[in-house]
Structures are given as C-alpha cells and as structure tokens.
Design an enzyme around this catalytic site. Structure first.
Site, PDB file in Angstrom:
ATOM      1  N   GLU A  49      -7.323   5.693   0.740  1.00 28.71           N
ATOM      2  CA  GLU A  49      -7.117   7.054   1.221  1.00 28.71           C
ATOM      3  C   GLU A  49      -5.782   7.583   0.720  1.00 28.71           C
ATOM      4  O   GLU A  49      -4.727   7.028   1.028  1.00 28.71           O
ATOM      5  CB  GLU A  49      -7.113   7.041   2.759  1.00 28.71           C
ATOM      6  CG  GLU A  49      -6.906   8.395   3.409  1.00 28.71           C
ATOM      7  CD  GLU A  49      -6.789   8.270   4.922  1.00 28.71           C
ATOM      8  OE1 GLU A  49      -6.072   9.077   5.524  1.00 28.71           O
ATOM      9  OE2 GLU A  49      -7.390   7.350   5.501  1.00 28.71           O
ATOM     10  N   MET A  57      -0.829   0.580   4.150  1.00 29.27           N
ATOM     11  CA  MET A  57      -0.390  -0.736   3.682  1.00 29.27           C
ATOM     12  C   MET A  57       1.127  -0.740   3.642  1.00 29.27           C
ATOM     13  O   MET A  57       1.738   0.174   3.086  1.00 29.27           O
ATOM     14  CB  MET A  57      -0.954  -1.022   2.286  1.00 29.27           C
ATOM     15  CG  MET A  57      -0.518  -2.363   1.729  1.00 29.27           C
ATOM     16  SD  MET A  57      -1.240  -2.645   0.090  1.00 29.27           S
ATOM     17  CE  MET A  57      -0.510  -4.232  -0.294  1.00 29.27           C
ATOM     18  N   LEU A  58       1.719  -1.752   4.239  1.00 32.12           N
ATOM     19  CA  LEU A  58       3.180  -1.838   4.255  1.00 32.12           C
ATOM     20  C   LEU A  58       3.630  -3.291   4.234  1.00 32.12           C
ATOM     21  O   LEU A  58       3.195  -4.087   5.064  1.00 32.12           O
ATOM     22  CB  LEU A  58       3.744  -1.149   5.514  1.00 32.12           C
ATOM     23  CG  LEU A  58       5.270  -1.226   5.695  1.00 32.12           C
ATOM     24  CD1 LEU A  58       5.985  -0.455   4.576  1.00 32.12           C
ATOM     25  CD2 LEU A  58       5.682  -0.683   7.057  1.00 32.12           C
ATOM     26  N   ALA A  85       0.662  -7.728  -3.710  1.00 39.83           N
ATOM     27  CA  ALA A  85      -0.430  -8.137  -4.600  1.00 39.83           C
ATOM     28  C   ALA A  85      -1.279  -9.222  -3.945  1.00 39.83           C
ATOM     29  O   ALA A  85      -2.518  -9.199  -4.035  1.00 39.83           O
ATOM     30  CB  ALA A  85       0.137  -8.638  -5.930  1.00 39.83           C
ATOM     31  N   HIS A 119       4.154 -10.072  -2.248  1.00 42.64           N
ATOM     32  CA  HIS A 119       3.257 -10.132  -1.086  1.00 42.64           C
ATOM     33  C   HIS A 119       2.203  -9.014  -1.108  1.00 42.64           C
ATOM     34  O   HIS A 119       1.082  -9.218  -0.648  1.00 42.64           O
ATOM     35  CB  HIS A 119       4.062 -10.060   0.211  1.00 42.64           C
ATOM     36  CG  HIS A 119       5.070 -11.145   0.354  1.00 42.64           C
ATOM     37  ND1 HIS A 119       4.703 -12.475   0.455  1.00 42.64           N
ATOM     38  CD2 HIS A 119       6.426 -11.129   0.376  1.00 42.64           C
ATOM     39  CE1 HIS A 119       5.807 -13.219   0.546  1.00 42.64           C
ATOM     40  NE2 HIS A 119       6.853 -12.427   0.487  1.00 42.64           N
ATOM     41  N   GLN A 170      10.004  -7.225   0.491  1.00 40.39           N
ATOM     42  CA  GLN A 170       9.503  -6.493  -0.676  1.00 40.39           C
ATOM     43  C   GLN A 170      10.042  -7.092  -1.977  1.00 40.39           C
ATOM     44  O   GLN A 170      11.106  -7.696  -2.009  1.00 40.39           O
ATOM     45  CB  GLN A 170       9.889  -5.010  -0.561  1.00 40.39           C
ATOM     46  CG  GLN A 170       9.087  -4.284   0.510  1.00 40.39           C
ATOM     47  CD  GLN A 170       9.500  -2.841   0.720  1.00 40.39           C
ATOM     48  OE1 GLN A 170      10.328  -2.311  -0.017  1.00 40.39           O
ATOM     49  NE2 GLN A 170       8.926  -2.191   1.732  1.00 40.39           N
ATOM     50  N   GLY A 171       9.261  -6.933  -3.045  1.00 39.02           N
ATOM     51  CA  GLY A 171       9.657  -7.445  -4.351  1.00 39.02           C
ATOM     52  C   GLY A 171       9.381  -8.922  -4.551  1.00 39.02           C
ATOM     53  O   GLY A 171       9.828  -9.513  -5.535  1.00 39.02           O
TER      54      GLY A 171
END
EC number: 2.3.1.48
Length: 408
Positions: free
Chosen positions: A264, A229-230, A242, A240, A236-237
């Site tokens: 994993e 997941m990226l 969540a 997105h 970021q912040g």
C-alpha cells in the site's frame, strides 16, 4: 514597535524543534536510562506537533519515551528548564504532554525507578506467534547475534496491548502513518526479535515489524497487501528489512489461495528493498537464466514469477530489467543500446498516454487552451525527462546488483 520586536525575540527562545526534543530509547539494562548514546530521535513529528515540527512554550524541552527492549513497557516524562508561563502573563505553552498522550496507550509510568523495576520482568517476555525464520548477523563487538521472525495474530494472549505500544513508533518514522483497526481479523502481523543473554537468561528484544492486510480476490483468492513496515532505528542498516520481507514473501508463497503480494502506497526505500528481495528470489528461476534475458521479457517469466513466487507482472518486469542489466556488458555499445531501448520502452508508457490525450484535446479544446497543454507535452522535454528517468533507474538497479554481489 521596538518593544513588540523585543517581545517576539524573547518568545522565540521558547520554541523547540520537536524532532530533537523527543528522546526515544530501547532499554535492556538500568544503565541505559542515563546513557545518551542509546537515545535516538524521530524522523517526523508533524502528526503531533504540526507541519513546522515545533513546540512553543519551553526552553530545554525533553520528551522522554523510553521502552523496555522486549515488552515495550513505557516511561513517559516531559522535562524542561523553563516554561513561558513562568516569565510572561497571558501566554500559553503548547500542551505537549496531552499531544503525546493521544498516541501512547494507558499503563505507562512517569517514574524512572518504577520503569527500571519493570526491566526485571523482561525475562518473562516471550516472542509472540509462530516462528517462521531464524538467522544470524555478525556484530563486531558482540559476535554472532541471533534473530527470529514470528507471525502473530491479534488473538495471541497479550499481543493486542503489545501492538498498541509498538505502533507508536510509526508516528515518528513513517511520514503518513496511521493506526490500524486490529478488530479486523484479516490483518497478519510479522515481528522481528533479537535473542540476547542477560544474567544467564535468554531474553527477546523487539527489532521491527510488518502488518499485512488480506484482501479478497474473486472468486476464491486473497491478495496480501503490506500496509506498514518498520525496523527500529538502532537496528537499521543491518539487513533486517530484507530478512523480514523475504520471510513474509516465502510465507505467502506457501499458501495456494494467495494471488499475489502487493504494498500500500510504498515508499521509495520500500520499492528498492522489494526489488532486491524479488531479484534474489527470482534469479534461480529457469526463465530468468542469463541466456534467456537478452531475448526480452517473456510470458514464461510472467507465469513462473506469478505461480512460484506470487509476483505480479509489473514487479516481474523490474526483476527482469535488473537481472538483464547484470548480464549485460555495458561497455559493449550494441548490448548497452539494446538494454537502454528495452528499459526506455517501458518508461515511455506515460508519455505515450500523454500523446493519446493530446490527440483527444485537439478535437475539443480552443486554440489558446491547446497551446498551454502542448507546452506541457513538448517532445524535446519528453526526451530529456525520459533520459533522466532512465539514468535514475540505472543507478537504483546498479545498487541492487552491488548488494547481491556483496551477499553472494
């Protein structure tokens, strides 16, 4: 000897920090190419450049990896002010270009003008797969921005080539990243896109993604496991991650054949994100109502979380602890003590296991061997470690509660 030291000093000038040298961009407009404010750098580069994350042989090294914002068409260029082979005989520079070529698929350009011309084709790029969820985020400069989450599979036309470009970001931002075998049809792909306007047209920019592998569970179930997941750094912040995790969770909850949803080798940040999302989903379930929480972790909680939301017992337990903390007056000594003991009982599990192992050791180890193991399992140390673990858990849980309150 002085000559050798002087040589080493001069050669050291040709070492570059590869986390600084690698320059990444997501380009929407031609002017972004020369705009340093749109550049971002890796968190990791050890997979390509070794544990020291250093490239030898260059001064002013810049490894440019620029991507068009939607389709991720790629510009790859290596620039430097000087190379060690220009100044020293018999000293080889690292093959920086060769190392990067190992992870980027064919079809990139090294010509900036050709790359800029590719921006004109971005209007033809459309998001892959089926739309699962749409949401908006307020931006101070741009106002309300719209985002979409799509589920795709490898059979979508053009998706395999797109995914090969997208997954290159993993190497720079996930410490133990590896590429997946997309020939296996048990992979699901979830993509986040931003919708934006350019010259009156609606375009799509890549924001992030998740891969999930569907494991078989006897006799007729599946267990989706989040693999990667990226969210790309420029996004970021903004919440997105969540949104993506919740949309994916809701998608699998709608499938009767799904047993539960796991991950994993999850990172600490992923676990915190999952806690937040699962608490958000569970807080409206009747067994997690505030009046039920002081009665303890119940079979009803386990059953309801599993049946309604495909959450396993271990994750449901964490949800219960977070919601119980929210419902507990920690300034009340009795309530605080009851909560502390409830959480510590779970945390004590590994220490209890150690005590059982010690009882077995007493039967089969020589005295001098037993002494070394006894020191590792010292009761006082265990109590100190337990208290430290409890305080860390409390800190994490409070952050999640604060985030929930901010979103209410």
């Amino acid at each position: 000897m002085a000559g050798v030291n002087a040589m080493e000093k001069k050669l050291a000038e040709y070492k570059c920090d590869t986390n600084e040298a690698v320059c990444l961009k997501l380009v929407r407009f031609p002017e972004d190419v020369e705009d340093d404010s749109t550049t971002f750098h890796p968190e990791f580069s050890h997979q390509l450049f070794g544990d020291d994350e250093v490239a030898f042989g260059y001064k002013g090294l810049q490894i440019q990896l620029f991507y068009t914002a939607g389709n991720l068409s790629t510009l790859f260029k290596v620039k430097y002010s000087s190379k060690v082979t220009d100044a020293f005989d018999c000293v080889e520079a690292d093959d920086v270009e060769g190392k990067v070529r190992e992870i980027i698929p064919a079809g990139f350009t090294s010509n900036a003008d050709d790359f800029i011309s590719l921006l004109e084709k971005e209007a033809n790029f459309k998001s892959f797969g089926a739309l699962l969820h749409s949401y908006t985020v307020h931006n101070e400069e741009a106002g309300e921005l719209t985002y979409q989450i799509h589920k795709a599979d490898i059979a979508c036309p053009g998706f395999q080539e797109y995914h090969e470009r997208l997954q290159t970001f993993l190497m720079w931002f996930i410490e133990t990243a590896s590429f997946i075998d997309t020939d296996d049809d048990r992979w699901d792909f979830f993509l986040v896109f931003e919708k934006y306007n350019k010259d009156g047209e609606t375009l799509y920019a890549t924001v992030g993604y998740m891969t999930v592998y569907n494991y078989y569970v006897y006799p007729d179930k599946t267990r989706p496991r989040v693999s990667q997941m990226l969210i790309l750094p420029p996004f970021q912040g903004e919440g997105h991650g969540a949104q993506l995790l919740e949309a994916v969770h809701r998608f699998y909850c709608s499938l009767p054949k799904v047993q539960d949803i796991t991950a994993e080798d999850p990172s600490e940040n992923y676990v915190k994100l999952r806690d937040y999302v699962l608490v958000k989903l569970c807080q409206s379930l009747p067994p997690f109502a505030a009046d039920k929480l002081p009665l303890g972790f119940s079979a009803d909680m386990i059953r309801e979380a599993q049946e309604k939301l495909k959450i396993n017992k271990k994750h449901a337990r964490r949800v219960y602890e977070i919601l119980r903390l929210r419902a507990t007056d920690m300034s009340d000594e009795e309530q605080a003590r009851a909560y502390r003991l409830e959480v510590k009982r779970r945390l004590f599990g590994p220490y209890r296991k150690n005590q059982r192992e010690l009882a077995k050791m007493k039967k089969c180890l020589r005295p001098e061997e037993l002494v070394s193991h006894m020191s590792q399992l010292d009761t006082q140390t265990q109590h100190e470690e337990l208290e430290k673990s409890y305080q860390l858990v409390l800190e994490d849980y409070r952050r999640i509660i604060e985030r929930l309150a901010a979103q209410a």
